[in-house]
Design a protein around this motif. Sequence first.
Motif, PDB file in Angstrom:
ATOM      1  N   ARG A 111      -9.229  51.164 -72.121  1.00  0.00           N
ATOM      2  CA  ARG A 111      -9.010  51.551 -70.732  1.00  0.00           C
ATOM      3  C   ARG A 111      -7.687  51.007 -70.220  1.00  0.00           C
ATOM      4  N   ILE A 112      -6.972  51.827 -69.420  1.00  0.00           N
ATOM      5  CA  ILE A 112      -5.825  51.334 -68.671  1.00  0.00           C
ATOM      6  C   ILE A 112      -6.022  51.690 -67.202  1.00  0.00           C
ATOM      7  N   ASN A 113      -5.438  50.894 -66.332  1.00  0.00           N
ATOM      8  CA  ASN A 113      -5.622  51.060 -64.895  1.00  0.00           C
ATOM      9  C   ASN A 113      -4.480  51.892 -64.318  1.00  0.00           C
ATOM     10  N   VAL A 114      -4.766  53.149 -64.032  1.00  0.00           N
ATOM     11  CA  VAL A 114      -3.753  54.054 -63.499  1.00  0.00           C
ATOM     12  C   VAL A 114      -4.452  55.066 -62.609  1.00  0.00           C
ATOM     13  N   SER A 115      -3.725  55.579 -61.608  1.00  0.00           N
ATOM     14  CA  SER A 115      -4.296  56.568 -60.679  1.00  0.00           C
ATOM     15  C   SER A 115      -3.385  57.777 -60.592  1.00  0.00           C
ATOM     16  N   GLY A 116      -3.970  58.918 -60.218  1.00  0.00           N
ATOM     17  CA  GLY A 116      -3.198  60.135 -60.051  1.00  0.00           C
ATOM     18  C   GLY A 116      -2.540  60.201 -58.679  1.00  0.00           C
ATOM     19  N   LEU A 117      -1.509  61.051 -58.571  1.00  0.00           N
ATOM     20  CA  LEU A 117      -0.778  61.223 -57.321  1.00  0.00           C
ATOM     21  C   LEU A 117      -1.171  62.515 -56.606  1.00  0.00           C
ATOM     22  N   LYS A 118      -1.496  63.540 -57.355  1.00  0.00           N
ATOM     23  CA  LYS A 118      -1.723  64.862 -56.774  1.00  0.00           C
ATOM     24  C   LYS A 118      -2.945  64.841 -55.868  1.00  0.00           C
ATOM     25  N   GLY A 119      -2.784  65.386 -54.670  1.00  0.00           N
ATOM     26  CA  GLY A 119      -3.891  65.496 -53.734  1.00  0.00           C
ATOM     27  C   GLY A 119      -4.190  64.234 -52.957  1.00  0.00           C
ATOM     28  N   PRO A 134       0.767  74.605 -66.970  1.00  0.00           N
ATOM     29  CA  PRO A 134       0.728  73.202 -67.368  1.00  0.00           C
ATOM     30  C   PRO A 134       0.438  72.270 -66.200  1.00  0.00           C
ATOM     31  N   GLY A 135      -0.336  71.222 -66.489  1.00  0.00           N
ATOM     32  CA  GLY A 135      -0.610  70.206 -65.487  1.00  0.00           C
ATOM     33  C   GLY A 135       0.627  69.385 -65.183  1.00  0.00           C
ATOM     34  N   ILE A 136       0.607  68.688 -64.051  1.00  0.00           N
ATOM     35  CA  ILE A 136       1.794  67.967 -63.608  1.00  0.00           C
ATOM     36  C   ILE A 136       2.207  66.882 -64.597  1.00  0.00           C
ATOM     37  N   ASP A 180      -3.125  73.664 -58.839  1.00  0.00           N
ATOM     38  CA  ASP A 180      -2.280  74.857 -58.970  1.00  0.00           C
ATOM     39  C   ASP A 180      -3.087  76.121 -59.260  1.00  0.00           C
ATOM     40  N   ASN A 181      -4.370  76.089 -58.882  1.00  0.00           N
ATOM     41  CA  ASN A 181      -5.255  77.242 -59.073  1.00  0.00           C
ATOM     42  C   ASN A 181      -5.299  77.692 -60.534  1.00  0.00           C
ATOM     43  N   HIS A 182      -5.220  76.722 -61.464  1.00  0.00           N
ATOM     44  CA  HIS A 182      -5.099  77.102 -62.875  1.00  0.00           C
ATOM     45  C   HIS A 182      -6.358  77.766 -63.419  1.00  0.00           C
ATOM     46  N   GLN A 183      -7.535  77.484 -62.837  1.00  0.00           N
ATOM     47  CA  GLN A 183      -8.737  78.121 -63.369  1.00  0.00           C
ATOM     48  C   GLN A 183      -8.722  79.633 -63.147  1.00  0.00           C
ATOM     49  N   GLU A 184      -8.282  80.060 -61.977  1.00  0.00           N
ATOM     50  CA  GLU A 184      -8.206  81.500 -61.747  1.00  0.00           C
ATOM     51  C   GLU A 184      -7.204  82.144 -62.697  1.00  0.00           C
ATOM     52  N   LEU A 185      -6.085  81.476 -62.934  1.00  0.00           N
ATOM     53  CA  LEU A 185      -5.092  82.009 -63.865  1.00  0.00           C
ATOM     54  C   LEU A 185      -5.664  82.093 -65.280  1.00  0.00           C
ATOM     55  N   ASN A 186      -6.398  81.051 -65.691  1.00  0.00           N
ATOM     56  CA  ASN A 186      -7.054  81.098 -66.999  1.00  0.00           C
ATOM     57  C   ASN A 186      -7.977  82.315 -67.095  1.00  0.00           C
ATOM     58  N   ALA A 187      -8.813  82.493 -66.063  1.00  0.00           N
ATOM     59  CA  ALA A 187      -9.798  83.570 -66.082  1.00  0.00           C
ATOM     60  C   ALA A 187      -9.148  84.941 -66.114  1.00  0.00           C
ATOM     61  N   ARG A 188      -8.074  85.112 -65.371  1.00  0.00           N
ATOM     62  CA  ARG A 188      -7.457  86.438 -65.273  1.00  0.00           C
ATOM     63  C   ARG A 188      -6.869  86.893 -66.608  1.00  0.00           C
ATOM     64  N   THR A 189      -6.470  85.964 -67.472  1.00  0.00           N
ATOM     65  CA  THR A 189      -5.993  86.390 -68.797  1.00  0.00           C
ATOM     66  C   THR A 189      -7.114  87.062 -69.576  1.00  0.00           C
ATOM     67  N   ARG A 190      -8.340  86.557 -69.447  1.00  0.00           N
ATOM     68  CA  ARG A 190      -9.480  87.145 -70.148  1.00  0.00           C
ATOM     69  C   ARG A 190      -9.930  88.445 -69.488  1.00  0.00           C
ATOM     70  N   VAL A 191      -9.907  88.493 -68.172  1.00  0.00           N
ATOM     71  CA  VAL A 191     -10.287  89.713 -67.462  1.00  0.00           C
ATOM     72  C   VAL A 191      -9.317  90.841 -67.808  1.00  0.00           C
TER      73      VAL A 191
END
Length: 369
Positions: A60-68, A131-133, A295-306
Amino acid sequence: MYRPLNIIIAGGGTGGHLFPGIAVAREFMARNPESRVLFVSTGRPLELEILTREGFSHQRINVSGLKGMGLFGKLRAVMKIPGSIWSAFGVLRRFAPDLVVGVGGYSSGPVVLAARWRGIACVLQEQNILPGITNRLLSRWVDRIYVSFQETRFTEGHAPAIWTGNPVRKEISYDDRVPGIFSVDSSSPPFGLLVLGGSQGAHSINQAMVDAAGRMGDIGPLRIVHQTGIQDAEMVRAAYDKYGISSDVRAFFNDMPEQYRKADLIVCRAGATTVAEISAVGKASIFIPFPHAADNHQELNARTRVAAGAAELILEKDLDGESLVNRIRRLVEHPDDLRDMAERARCLGRPDAAAEIVDDCYQLLEKRV
């Protein structure tokens, strides 16, 4: 004969980051059982539970995210960065890795940067179409980037990107010799509906299924397997029991390969790992992307399959019990459409993604010797 390696897999936080890392780790171990693998992340309970079950070590390392985060949250996260990088240097010194694989999530940042500064080979694995940040920031500092979608793009100056697909566990893959995988047979009821909300569950999907339960009486014999997360399990179970629907409701499933095999249709989020696994097993699906994903990446993922005719899509703003049950009913009543969708999904699968990644990693390390 592949030589033994010391591999650090950095990142995680969710099953979407963790499971591809596990698939790659297993492939390294399959090449040479003398190899050693260490996972490094923030050590969330879900990660520790899964890694312990899989038999992998964790640091484990102690780190936090910035986004949101708000202003003070971002300041606290920034203040942790020097300490997290120092901790990463300590992990690298003790473990002496030949290679660091960043699988996304903010905890991969300090480890990959520290490894780069020490001259250790580093690669990234990006699960999502966008891609994620963390991976965007690291893309200039690594030797390779393995992407899951052909459409994935990084900014100019990034490391070479190779399309491998998203690594999935070997037990989750299409196999026409195994009954239940890519098999839709309306003459053999009940129809298998698998409902997934991701590793933490999805309240909106759970609520929609509760609302849909009373509208399913005319669909025919139906068997629902529903992964709810902890908080909604009893509510969902009670709804199915009320309307006499055969069901298996659990907070979390540890036997996903078996559940995929038995499903005729899957209702789920559109995280990259879920999308990859559904393609690997060749199943029809209705994607309901998480609307607050980065970045709404789930909708983008889904639309490639649709777009490929391999799935259907319901946006969460349009989700209710009626709309969901209407989609399910139509697919149950048109098994040819269901088969076509499943076949198109299977054709998009890349079940050898982990093997391709490990092959390239060995080639990379050979060039650096």
